[in-house]
Design a protein around this motif. Structure first.
Motif, PDB file in Angstrom:
ATOM      1  N   LEU A  60       0.928  -1.237   0.002  1.00 23.51           N
ATOM      2  CA  LEU A  60      -0.027  -0.081   0.089  1.00 23.51           C
ATOM      3  C   LEU A  60       0.908   1.248  -0.091  1.00 23.51           C
ATOM      4  O   LEU A  60       1.987   1.209   0.500  1.00 23.51           O
ATOM      5  CB  LEU A  60      -1.142  -0.024   1.318  1.00 23.51           C
ATOM      6  CG  LEU A  60      -1.996  -1.002   1.476  1.00 23.51           C
ATOM      7  CD1 LEU A  60      -2.851  -1.090   2.728  1.00 23.51           C
ATOM      8  CD2 LEU A  60      -2.725  -1.110   0.245  1.00 23.51           C
ATOM      9  N   PHE A  68      -6.892   3.867   2.068  1.00 25.63           N
ATOM     10  CA  PHE A  68      -6.149   2.417   1.972  1.00 25.63           C
ATOM     11  C   PHE A  68      -6.496   1.697   3.053  1.00 25.63           C
ATOM     12  O   PHE A  68      -6.360   0.254   3.000  1.00 25.63           O
ATOM     13  CB  PHE A  68      -4.495   2.796   1.842  1.00 25.63           C
ATOM     14  CG  PHE A  68      -4.340   3.781   0.677  1.00 25.63           C
ATOM     15  CD1 PHE A  68      -4.688   3.087  -0.708  1.00 25.63           C
ATOM     16  CD2 PHE A  68      -3.628   4.918   0.634  1.00 25.63           C
ATOM     17  CE1 PHE A  68      -4.401   3.892  -1.891  1.00 25.63           C
ATOM     18  CE2 PHE A  68      -3.743   5.676  -0.528  1.00 25.63           C
ATOM     19  CZ  PHE A  68      -3.954   5.040  -1.851  1.00 25.63           C
ATOM     20  N   LEU A  71      -9.367  -0.036   1.923  1.00 27.85           N
ATOM     21  CA  LEU A  71      -9.116  -1.228   0.729  1.00 27.85           C
ATOM     22  C   LEU A  71      -8.523  -2.453   1.647  1.00 27.85           C
ATOM     23  O   LEU A  71      -8.812  -3.586   1.263  1.00 27.85           O
ATOM     24  CB  LEU A  71      -7.694  -0.676  -0.152  1.00 27.85           C
ATOM     25  CG  LEU A  71      -7.398  -1.549  -1.259  1.00 27.85           C
ATOM     26  CD1 LEU A  71      -8.551  -1.606  -2.365  1.00 27.85           C
ATOM     27  CD2 LEU A  71      -6.283  -0.865  -1.596  1.00 27.85           C
ATOM     28  N   THR A 115      -0.725  -4.899  -5.530  1.00 32.85           N
ATOM     29  CA  THR A 115      -0.365  -3.380  -5.230  1.00 32.85           C
ATOM     30  C   THR A 115      -1.318  -2.421  -5.904  1.00 32.85           C
ATOM     31  O   THR A 115      -2.401  -2.764  -5.985  1.00 32.85           O
ATOM     32  CB  THR A 115       0.917  -3.305  -6.456  1.00 32.85           C
ATOM     33  OG1 THR A 115       0.052  -3.209  -7.755  1.00 32.85           O
ATOM     34  CG2 THR A 115       1.693  -4.324  -6.260  1.00 32.85           C
ATOM     35  N   THR A 116      -1.067  -1.095  -5.588  1.00 35.83           N
ATOM     36  CA  THR A 116      -1.843   0.026  -5.644  1.00 35.83           C
ATOM     37  C   THR A 116      -1.566   0.537  -6.929  1.00 35.83           C
ATOM     38  O   THR A 116      -0.429   1.127  -6.957  1.00 35.83           O
ATOM     39  CB  THR A 116      -2.082   0.954  -4.688  1.00 35.83           C
ATOM     40  OG1 THR A 116      -2.473   0.216  -3.389  1.00 35.83           O
ATOM     41  CG2 THR A 116      -3.198   1.910  -4.838  1.00 35.83           C
ATOM     42  N   GLU A 137      -3.412  -5.618  -9.429  1.00 36.02           N
ATOM     43  CA  GLU A 137      -3.308  -3.908  -9.242  1.00 36.02           C
ATOM     44  C   GLU A 137      -4.351  -3.331  -9.062  1.00 36.02           C
ATOM     45  O   GLU A 137      -5.275  -3.321  -9.804  1.00 36.02           O
ATOM     46  CB  GLU A 137      -2.397  -3.627 -10.742  1.00 36.02           C
ATOM     47  CG  GLU A 137      -1.012  -4.282 -10.895  1.00 36.02           C
ATOM     48  CD  GLU A 137      -0.537  -3.912 -12.172  1.00 36.02           C
ATOM     49  OE1 GLU A 137       0.596  -3.432 -12.300  1.00 36.02           O
ATOM     50  OE2 GLU A 137      -1.128  -4.501 -13.078  1.00 36.02           O
ATOM     51  N   MET A 139      -7.284  -0.186  -7.712  1.00 35.67           N
ATOM     52  CA  MET A 139      -7.898   1.205  -7.670  1.00 35.67           C
ATOM     53  C   MET A 139      -7.872   1.606  -9.084  1.00 35.67           C
ATOM     54  O   MET A 139      -8.832   2.931  -9.220  1.00 35.67           O
ATOM     55  CB  MET A 139      -6.755   2.100  -6.867  1.00 35.67           C
ATOM     56  CG  MET A 139      -6.876   1.736  -5.416  1.00 35.67           C
ATOM     57  SD  MET A 139      -8.316   1.763  -4.459  1.00 35.67           S
ATOM     58  CE  MET A 139      -8.464   3.497  -4.124  1.00 35.67           C
ATOM     59  N   GLY A 151     -11.059  -2.024  -9.825  1.00 35.45           N
ATOM     60  CA  GLY A 151     -10.944  -0.574  -9.312  1.00 35.45           C
ATOM     61  C   GLY A 151     -11.808   0.027 -10.238  1.00 35.45           C
ATOM     62  O   GLY A 151     -12.969  -0.583 -10.977  1.00 35.45           O
ATOM     63  N   ARG A 287     -14.149   1.128  -2.176  1.00 38.39           N
ATOM     64  CA  ARG A 287     -12.944   0.732  -1.752  1.00 38.39           C
ATOM     65  C   ARG A 287     -12.966  -0.637  -1.119  1.00 38.39           C
ATOM     66  O   ARG A 287     -12.037  -1.445  -1.491  1.00 38.39           O
ATOM     67  CB  ARG A 287     -12.012   1.848  -0.850  1.00 38.39           C
ATOM     68  CG  ARG A 287     -11.918   3.014  -1.567  1.00 38.39           C
ATOM     69  CD  ARG A 287     -11.391   4.118  -0.468  1.00 38.39           C
ATOM     70  NE  ARG A 287     -12.237   4.361   0.220  1.00 38.39           N
ATOM     71  CZ  ARG A 287     -13.447   5.237   0.217  1.00 38.39           C
ATOM     72  NH1 ARG A 287     -13.823   5.778  -0.959  1.00 38.39           N
ATOM     73  NH2 ARG A 287     -14.242   5.422   1.285  1.00 38.39           N
TER      74      ARG A 287
END
Length: 323
Positions: A60, A68, A71, A115-116, A137, A139, A151, A287
């Motif tokens: 994050l 986050f 999330l 990951t973001t 991956e 968002m 996302g 989220r």
């Protein structure tokens, strides 16, 4: 790798294990070879085979930004009832730090890495692409993922902000935001906002960005600055709710009627925005659903599909009372 670095295999091993004295120039050549090949040592090799399959790496950019942790809460919900455990790292929006975390996590052969966003160093991307683990991956969905993206379209959200404000009768719209270098998604929303206005022949009448991350204080100071410049402004679109809440506080202090004199709109749908005396008009990003959907999808199969997948969790407009 030893040939590429022009050293012995034993030297490569000592650099990887950080054991013994290694000349700086030799270490540099070995590290460059590691980056070039996307090599990740398997630190789980000496452990039970099952130890590598029960880890889900989660990287994050921040834990101080409420976006986050929400999330992460979704990820925890997706892991509930399973034997998988998250191993969490925080990058502070530093891609080099993310690269180090990816290398460390991949060394344990996790079941998946989350990951973001899509931004990675070249070396980090090579490691993720070369690994056999699932990669999520999160968002953002506006680019091609390595494996799975979950996302929303931030560019689409920016266009939706423009349409919402224009439907409410505003045409003199300004933008207040924060640093785009660390937050590319905020930049994508800005571009979408400009495109949405451009579709009907409009443009931003003013804009102001602060250096550094978003905060309520930055939002308050930035709105004060843009209003002091004297442009005729009917509404302000903020990069996120943190900034918009700060803008609302400036309006309270300066006796600027909201929305009669000035309309305000944010992004994220944070609880604090809805707790204001006049609930904030904003875009709600899902989220919790993003985190939960991602981890459940990644763990359905240990193997990547032939083609990367994208799951759009969408967004919605919260009308609020500030626009």
């Amino acid at each position: 790798m030893a040939r590429l670095a022009n050293v012995s295999e034993n030297t490569v091993s000592r650099v990887i294990r950080d054991k013994g004295a290694i000349a700086p120039e030799t270490r540099r050549r070995v590290i460059e070879a590691i980056d070039a090949l996307g090599y990740v040592p398997n630190r789980a090799a000496g452990s039970l085979a099952s130890s590598s399959s029960m880890i889900v790496g989660v990287i994050l950019p921040s834990l101080s930004n409420i976006v986050f942790p929400e999330l992460l809460r979704g990820i925890h919900a997706g892991l509930a009832g399973t034997s998988y455990q998250p191993m969490i790292g925080v990058t502070d929006y530093d891609l080099e730090k993310e690269q180090q975390l990816i290398s460390s996590l991949l060394a344990w052969q996790p079941a998946a890495i989350i990951t973001t966003g899509f931004d990675h160093t070249d070396a980090a991307r090579r490691m993720l692409e070369a690994s056999k683990v699932r990669v999520g991956e999160l968002m953002d969905i506006d680019r091609r993922p390595i494996d799975l993206a979950v996302g929303l379209s931030h560019r689409g959200a920016g266009r939706a902000m423009a349409r919402h404000l224009m439907r409410r009768g505003y045409s003199k719209i300004a933008y207040v935001g924060h640093d785009w270098d660390a937050d590319r998604r905020a930049h994508a929303r800005y571009l979408g906002l400009c495109e949405g206005l451009g579709d009907v022949g409009l443009a931003l009448v003013a804009e102001h960005r602060v250096d550094g991350p978003s905060s309520t204080l930055s939002g308050r100071q930035a709105l004060a600055a843009i209003l002091a410049d004297g442009a005729e402004i009917e509404a302000v679109a903020f990069s996120n709710d943190d900034m918009a809440v700060g803008g609302y506080l400036h309006c309270l202090a300066a006796a600027v009627p909201v929305p009669d004199r000035l309309a305000l709109m944010g992004f994220n749908g944070l609880e604090i925005g809805q707790a204001l005396p006049k609930p904030l008009a904003t875009v709600l990003s899902n989220r919790f659903a993003i985190g939960k959907t991602a981890v459940e999808t990644l763990l359905k199969s240990p193997d990547r599909a032939f083609e990367p997948a994208i799951i759009d969790t969408g967004f919605s407009i919260i009308d609020g009372a500030t626009a």
